[in-house]
Scaffold this motif. Structure first.
Motif, PDB file in Angstrom:
ATOM      1  N   ALA A   1       0.817  -1.210   0.000  1.00  0.00           N
ATOM      2  CA  ALA A   1       0.000   0.000   0.000  1.00  0.00           C
ATOM      3  C   ALA A   1       0.853   1.264   0.000  1.00  0.00           C
ATOM      4  N   ALA A   2       2.000   1.233   0.673  1.00  0.00           N
ATOM      5  CA  ALA A   2       2.874   2.414   0.684  1.00  0.00           C
ATOM      6  C   ALA A   2       3.411   2.706  -0.716  1.00  0.00           C
ATOM      7  N   ASP A   3       3.798   1.669  -1.448  1.00  0.00           N
ATOM      8  CA  ASP A   3       4.219   1.859  -2.844  1.00  0.00           C
ATOM      9  C   ASP A   3       3.070   2.421  -3.670  1.00  0.00           C
ATOM     10  N   ALA A   4       1.871   1.892  -3.444  1.00  0.00           N
ATOM     11  CA  ALA A   4       0.710   2.354  -4.199  1.00  0.00           C
ATOM     12  C   ALA A   4       0.448   3.834  -3.951  1.00  0.00           C
ATOM     13  N   VAL A   5       0.637   4.291  -2.717  1.00  0.00           N
ATOM     14  CA  VAL A   5       0.448   5.707  -2.406  1.00  0.00           C
ATOM     15  C   VAL A   5       1.399   6.565  -3.240  1.00  0.00           C
TER      16      VAL A   5
ATOM     17  N   VAL B   1      -3.488  10.202  -0.106  1.00  0.00           N
ATOM     18  CA  VAL B   1      -4.441   9.911  -1.178  1.00  0.00           C
ATOM     19  C   VAL B   1      -5.746   9.325  -0.649  1.00  0.00           C
ATOM     20  N   ARG B   2      -5.952   9.384   0.650  1.00  0.00           N
ATOM     21  CA  ARG B   2      -7.094   8.705   1.266  1.00  0.00           C
ATOM     22  C   ARG B   2      -8.437   9.148   0.683  1.00  0.00           C
ATOM     23  N   ASP B   3      -8.538  10.421   0.283  1.00  0.00           N
ATOM     24  CA  ASP B   3      -9.821  10.912  -0.220  1.00  0.00           C
ATOM     25  C   ASP B   3     -10.135  10.404  -1.626  1.00  0.00           C
ATOM     26  N   ARG B   4      -9.154   9.827  -2.301  1.00  0.00           N
ATOM     27  CA  ARG B   4      -9.391   9.293  -3.651  1.00  0.00           C
ATOM     28  C   ARG B   4      -9.764   7.819  -3.638  1.00  0.00           C
ATOM     29  N   VAL B   5      -9.477   7.143  -2.522  1.00  0.00           N
ATOM     30  CA  VAL B   5      -9.624   5.692  -2.469  1.00  0.00           C
ATOM     31  C   VAL B   5     -11.070   5.316  -2.179  1.00  0.00           C
ATOM     32  N   ARG B   6     -11.607   4.406  -3.017  1.00  0.00           N
ATOM     33  CA  ARG B   6     -12.941   3.842  -2.807  1.00  0.00           C
ATOM     34  C   ARG B   6     -12.801   2.326  -2.766  1.00  0.00           C
ATOM     35  N   TRP B   7     -13.104   1.752  -1.625  1.00  0.00           N
ATOM     36  CA  TRP B   7     -13.064   0.301  -1.508  1.00  0.00           C
ATOM     37  C   TRP B   7     -14.381  -0.272  -2.026  1.00  0.00           C
ATOM     38  N   ALA B   8     -14.301  -1.158  -2.974  1.00  0.00           N
ATOM     39  CA  ALA B   8     -15.478  -1.828  -3.513  1.00  0.00           C
ATOM     40  C   ALA B   8     -15.723  -3.098  -2.703  1.00  0.00           C
ATOM     41  N   THR B   9     -16.883  -3.186  -2.069  1.00  0.00           N
ATOM     42  CA  THR B   9     -17.252  -4.402  -1.353  1.00  0.00           C
ATOM     43  C   THR B   9     -17.396  -5.534  -2.351  1.00  0.00           C
ATOM     44  N   LEU B  10     -16.822  -6.674  -2.035  1.00  0.00           N
ATOM     45  CA  LEU B  10     -16.867  -7.808  -2.949  1.00  0.00           C
ATOM     46  C   LEU B  10     -18.304  -8.138  -3.351  1.00  0.00           C
ATOM     47  N   GLY B  11     -18.528  -8.201  -4.661  1.00  0.00           N
ATOM     48  CA  GLY B  11     -19.828  -8.596  -5.183  1.00  0.00           C
ATOM     49  C   GLY B  11     -20.849  -7.495  -5.299  1.00  0.00           C
ATOM     50  N   GLU B  12     -20.534  -6.276  -4.814  1.00  0.00           N
ATOM     51  CA  GLU B  12     -21.495  -5.190  -4.836  1.00  0.00           C
ATOM     52  C   GLU B  12     -21.039  -4.096  -5.810  1.00  0.00           C
ATOM     53  N   PRO B  13     -21.859  -3.715  -6.765  1.00  0.00           N
ATOM     54  CA  PRO B  13     -21.470  -2.677  -7.725  1.00  0.00           C
ATOM     55  C   PRO B  13     -21.179  -1.346  -7.020  1.00  0.00           C
ATOM     56  N   LEU B  14     -20.135  -0.668  -7.485  1.00  0.00           N
ATOM     57  CA  LEU B  14     -19.727   0.618  -6.935  1.00  0.00           C
ATOM     58  C   LEU B  14     -19.712   1.633  -8.066  1.00  0.00           C
ATOM     59  N   GLU B  15     -20.435   2.726  -7.901  1.00  0.00           N
ATOM     60  CA  GLU B  15     -20.423   3.803  -8.885  1.00  0.00           C
ATOM     61  C   GLU B  15     -19.243   4.715  -8.615  1.00  0.00           C
TER      62      GLU B  15
ATOM     63  N   ALA C   1      -3.765  -3.157   4.229  1.00  0.00           N
ATOM     64  CA  ALA C   1      -3.618  -2.141   3.195  1.00  0.00           C
ATOM     65  C   ALA C   1      -4.541  -0.963   3.442  1.00  0.00           C
ATOM     66  N   ALA C   2      -5.753  -1.236   3.917  1.00  0.00           N
ATOM     67  CA  ALA C   2      -6.718  -0.169   4.161  1.00  0.00           C
ATOM     68  C   ALA C   2      -6.229   0.789   5.239  1.00  0.00           C
ATOM     69  N   VAL C   3      -5.540   0.273   6.252  1.00  0.00           N
ATOM     70  CA  VAL C   3      -4.997   1.131   7.314  1.00  0.00           C
ATOM     71  C   VAL C   3      -3.979   2.107   6.734  1.00  0.00           C
ATOM     72  N   VAL C   4      -3.083   1.605   5.877  1.00  0.00           N
ATOM     73  CA  VAL C   4      -2.059   2.458   5.268  1.00  0.00           C
ATOM     74  C   VAL C   4      -2.703   3.515   4.379  1.00  0.00           C
ATOM     75  N   LEU C   5      -3.637   3.116   3.544  1.00  0.00           N
ATOM     76  CA  LEU C   5      -4.261   4.062   2.622  1.00  0.00           C
ATOM     77  C   LEU C   5      -5.085   5.107   3.372  1.00  0.00           C
ATOM     78  N   ALA C   6      -5.739   4.706   4.454  1.00  0.00           N
ATOM     79  CA  ALA C   6      -6.564   5.647   5.213  1.00  0.00           C
ATOM     80  C   ALA C   6      -5.741   6.729   5.890  1.00  0.00           C
TER      81      ALA C   6
END
Length: 264
Positions: free
Chosen positions: A206-210, A248-262, A239-244
């Motif tokens: 997650a740190a690399d991703a940031v 870049v925390r305000d850009r990250v949207r976690w998609a719940t598995l199986g649920e569509p995310l707009e 990973a969620a702890v690092v991103l939060a």
């Protein structure tokens, strides 16, 4: 754009009439897979959407064909049902050779290559290969080639979607992608490691991703490839702890598995 996260790197992207599937993995959990040279991994979580319930697929984005956490046995069935499959040049050659009748349109891309994909009733998509390195320097003969994808509409000044593919953070990736500014980025993480190779990582943590997100400047980030396999050394919760806690925390949207995310 609507994104349904299915598991591991697999997601369904619905955008401007297109139905796009990324790195198809639909095997059930519990099996141990060989990754070569004495490395292996167990799939721990099954797909959140069954392949039979997925519906028609226009385009598959396959970052690489030779690792089961990006293309497993059941996932290969999705390739045959798609109108077009984009992957590496090596992957395209292999898939065409082994299943010549099932794949009507399979194309290989290197980083920097572009192709236009069309389908009736949908706007044409320009897809450009983006750099990936699936491990430390000089590991490519072992881990094989990988490619990411940037997708653009003809009338857009910037990509609508960027899929990183399985990659570590490295200079050539940063140089090529800085300022890309896609509307949405699917970012592969997981910090893949194997006991046999110790601290060597084969995907970003997650740190690399940031750091990459800061350089690329996407509008929205949806993390993928961060759960469901035993060789992911940094799973979703960590990973969620690092991103939060990141810039870049305000850009990250976690998609719940199986649920569509707009998004976007």
């Amino acid at each position: 754009m609507r994104i349904t996260r299915i598991g591991g790197p697999t997601a369904l992207v619905e955008w401007e009439g297109w139905r796009i599937l990324t790195d198809p993995t639909f095997d059930p959990p519990g099996r141990r897979y060989d990754f070569g040279f004495g490395t292996n991994s167990v799939k721990t979580v099954g797909p959140a959407v069954d392949l039979a319930d997925l519906g028609d697929i226009d385009l598959v984005l396959l970052s690489h064909h030779h690792h089961a956490d990006n293309l497993d046995d059941a996932g290969r069935a999705a390739l045959a049902s798609a109108r077009t499959v984009l992957t590496t040049t090596a992957g395209a050659a292999s898939l065409t050779r082994t299943k010549p009748d099932a794949l009507a349109d399979v194309r290989g891309l290197r980083a920097g290559d572009s192709t236009v994909v069309t389908a009736d009733g949908k706007p044409p998509l320009t897809v450009t290969g983006t750099p990936c390195r699936h491990g430390a320097p000089l590991t490519r003969p072992i881990v094989g080639p990988v490619v990411g994808f940037a997708l653009s509409l003809a009338d857009s000044a910037r990509p609508g979607l960027w899929m990183t593919g399985d990659t570590v953070l490295y200079g050539a990736l940063l140089r090529a992608m800085t300022g890309l500014r896609p509307d949405v980025a699917l970012v592969h993480m997981g910090a893949v490691k194997f006991p046999l190779t110790g601290p060597l990582a084969y995907t970003m943590d997650a740190a690399d991703a940031v750091e990459l997100i800061e350089a690329v400047d996407p509008g929205t980030v949806v993390p993928v490839h961060v759960e469901g396999w035993s060789h992911f050394s940094q799973q979703e919760e960590a990973a969620a702890v690092v991103l939060a806690a990141s810039t870049v925390r305000d850009r990250v949207r976690w998609a719940t598995l199986g649920e569509p995310l707009e998004v976007g």
